[in-house]
Enzyme design. Structure first.
Site, short mmCIF file in Angstrom:
data_model
loop_
_atom_site.label_atom_id
_atom_site.label_comp_id
_atom_site.label_asym_id
_atom_site.label_seq_id
_atom_site.Cartn_x
_atom_site.Cartn_y
_atom_site.Cartn_z
N GLU A 125 43.91 33.56 41.51
CA GLU A 125 42.70 34.35 41.24
C GLU A 125 43.04 35.79 40.84
OE1 GLU A 125 39.90 33.28 40.68
OE2 GLU A 125 40.14 31.24 41.42
N GLY A 154 50.08 42.58 32.48
CA GLY A 154 49.16 43.71 32.46
C GLY A 154 48.49 43.96 33.80
N TYR A 176 34.19 39.09 43.50
CA TYR A 176 34.50 37.83 42.82
C TYR A 176 35.61 37.07 43.54
CZ TYR A 176 36.86 34.44 40.14
OH TYR A 176 37.48 33.29 39.81
N ASP A 231 31.89 35.97 37.89
CA ASP A 231 32.82 36.53 36.91
C ASP A 231 32.15 36.49 35.53
OD1 ASP A 231 32.80 33.84 36.41
OD2 ASP A 231 34.88 33.81 35.73
N SER A 265 43.44 48.63 26.61
CA SER A 265 41.99 48.47 26.63
C SER A 265 41.29 49.79 26.37
CB SER A 265 41.54 47.89 27.98
OG SER A 265 42.20 48.53 29.05
#
Length: 365
Positions: free
Chosen positions: A43, A87, A126, A144, A307
């Site tokens: 996860e 990442g 989450y 999510d 990002s």
DNA sequence: AATTCGGGGCG
DNA sequence: CGCCCAGAATT
């Protein structure tokens, strides 16, 4: 918001979805069993990361760290190396912090209490829901990106998913419709549905097992959902880096600060600014203040998109002009073999590839 | 509530 | 290129 479904729909939907899942679910490495350690690791890896990217990382991770105890005791350099290229590197550092805590406080048993799980570093709403439902079969929502898309389409929910408070809206409607008998399968079914059927661009509604419940399918508004406003602008940054060798042929590397972007990862000595450097070699020498001779000619540029920012990295080469200096704490001379054991972020892997390519080109000429 | 954290896949 | 991805921590 209350769902606009009838009581009968709320009752039938979870069984239909779970039945579809049992029949069509993807075979994934972390689905071999319900081991809370494996579920937890998967996860964390899957946060903002696609399944196909995660699979080889998960396999290697389980080979390197077969148990929570082994992972908890591993040196940071090794866990970062295991994460290299994935990442969001704070994920693996937070994971180790949390698992050390579980080993020490709970004898290595992942807690089953929601508040306790939520308190673990790197575990948010989450991930807590995913762990509790998948590993412990508790009927907890795990909202999510897939769930936003699936439920916004199912019920034509127009709340902006970019806003923080919207998550609670979706947790509520999931809680109203989650399977009480098999919540783990239910939550994973939502993932598979979102990944394979209810996709962002071309949803395959003809193959959808729950299209009969879907309000946006009925009205043809699938592509209007989910509603999301936020747009982020990326900033441009300019870097100069250099592959610097000493007389022994070792490479000079530098460890990044323990906080911020690419924390504790390694790189080639670099300077950064928000404008291009006018005089690369001179700027580099002044910026780093090391006794190096820097070649005036650049090997070229490496571009990398994060990002929230973009890098353009000018790549130079150089040599140490004297061994008579003290290397600062965060610098190290390493052999190429030793360098391969250090975690490098992708932009610097690109820099190294550029260096290798240039050198092979020189041999050919 | 907004920003900061990677990197790859895809139209 | 911009958007999306089994998001969370920090400010």
């Amino acid at each position: 918001m209350m769902s606009n479904w009838s009581e009968q729909e709320k009752q039938q939907f979870p069984d239909n979805l779970v039945t579809w899942y049992e029949d069509e679910k993807r075979e994934l490495p972390w689905r071999e069993n319900r081991d809370p350690y494996r579920v937890w690791v998967s996860e964390i890896m899957l946060q903002q990361t696609q399944v196909d990217t995660v699979i080889p990382y998960f396999e290697r991770f389980m080979t390197l760290f077969p148990t929570m105890h082994i992972f908890a005791e591993a040196p940071e350099e090794l866990i970062l190396k295991a994460w290299e290229g994935l990442g969001y590197y704070s994920r693996v550092r937070n994971l180790q912090t949390a698992m050390k805590e579980v080993v020490e406080l709970y004898d290595g048993i992942v807690p089953t209490d929601k508040e306790t799980v939520l308190a673990l570093k790197g575990v948010g709403p989450y991930t807590a829901g995913a762990i509790l439902s998948i590993a412990y079969n508790q009927p907890e929502p795990a909202v999510d990106g897939n769930v936003y898309r699936v439920y916004s389409r199912l019920m034509e929910i127009e709340d902006d998913i970019a806003k923080a408070k919207t998550r609670k809206v979706f947790e509520k409607v999931v809680a109203e419709t989650i399977s009480q008998t098999n919540p783990g399968a239910f939550n994973q079914a939502l993932m598979d549905l979102g990944a394979t059927i209810c996709t962002p661009k071309n949803p395959k509604c003809a193959a959808c097992p729950v299209a009969q419940y879907c309000r946006s399918h009925a009205s043809g508004t699938m592509l209007n959902f989910p509603v999301k406003t936020k747009k982020i602008k990326t900033k441009q940054r300019y870097l100069v880096t250099a592959i610097i060798q000493n007389n022994a042929g070792e490479i000079l590397v530098q460890q990044r600060p323990e906080t911020g972007l690419l924390a504790n990862m390694w790189m080639f000595p670099s300077i950064e600014a928000d404008k291009p450097f006018a005089d690369l070699a001179t700027s580099f020498k002044i910026g780093l203040d090391l006794p190096v001779y820097v070649n005036q000619e650049s090997l070229g540029q490496v571009k990398h998109v994060f990002s929230h920012l973009k890098w353009e990295v000018e790549t130079l080469t150089g040599i140490i002009t004297t061994d008579e200096f003290k290397l600062p704490e965060n610098y190290r001379f390493v052999s190429i073999t030793a360098m391969k054991h250090l975690p490098f972020p992708v932009p610097y892997q690109k820099v190294w590839q550029l260096y290798l390519k240039t050198r092979s080109g020189m041999r050919d000429e």
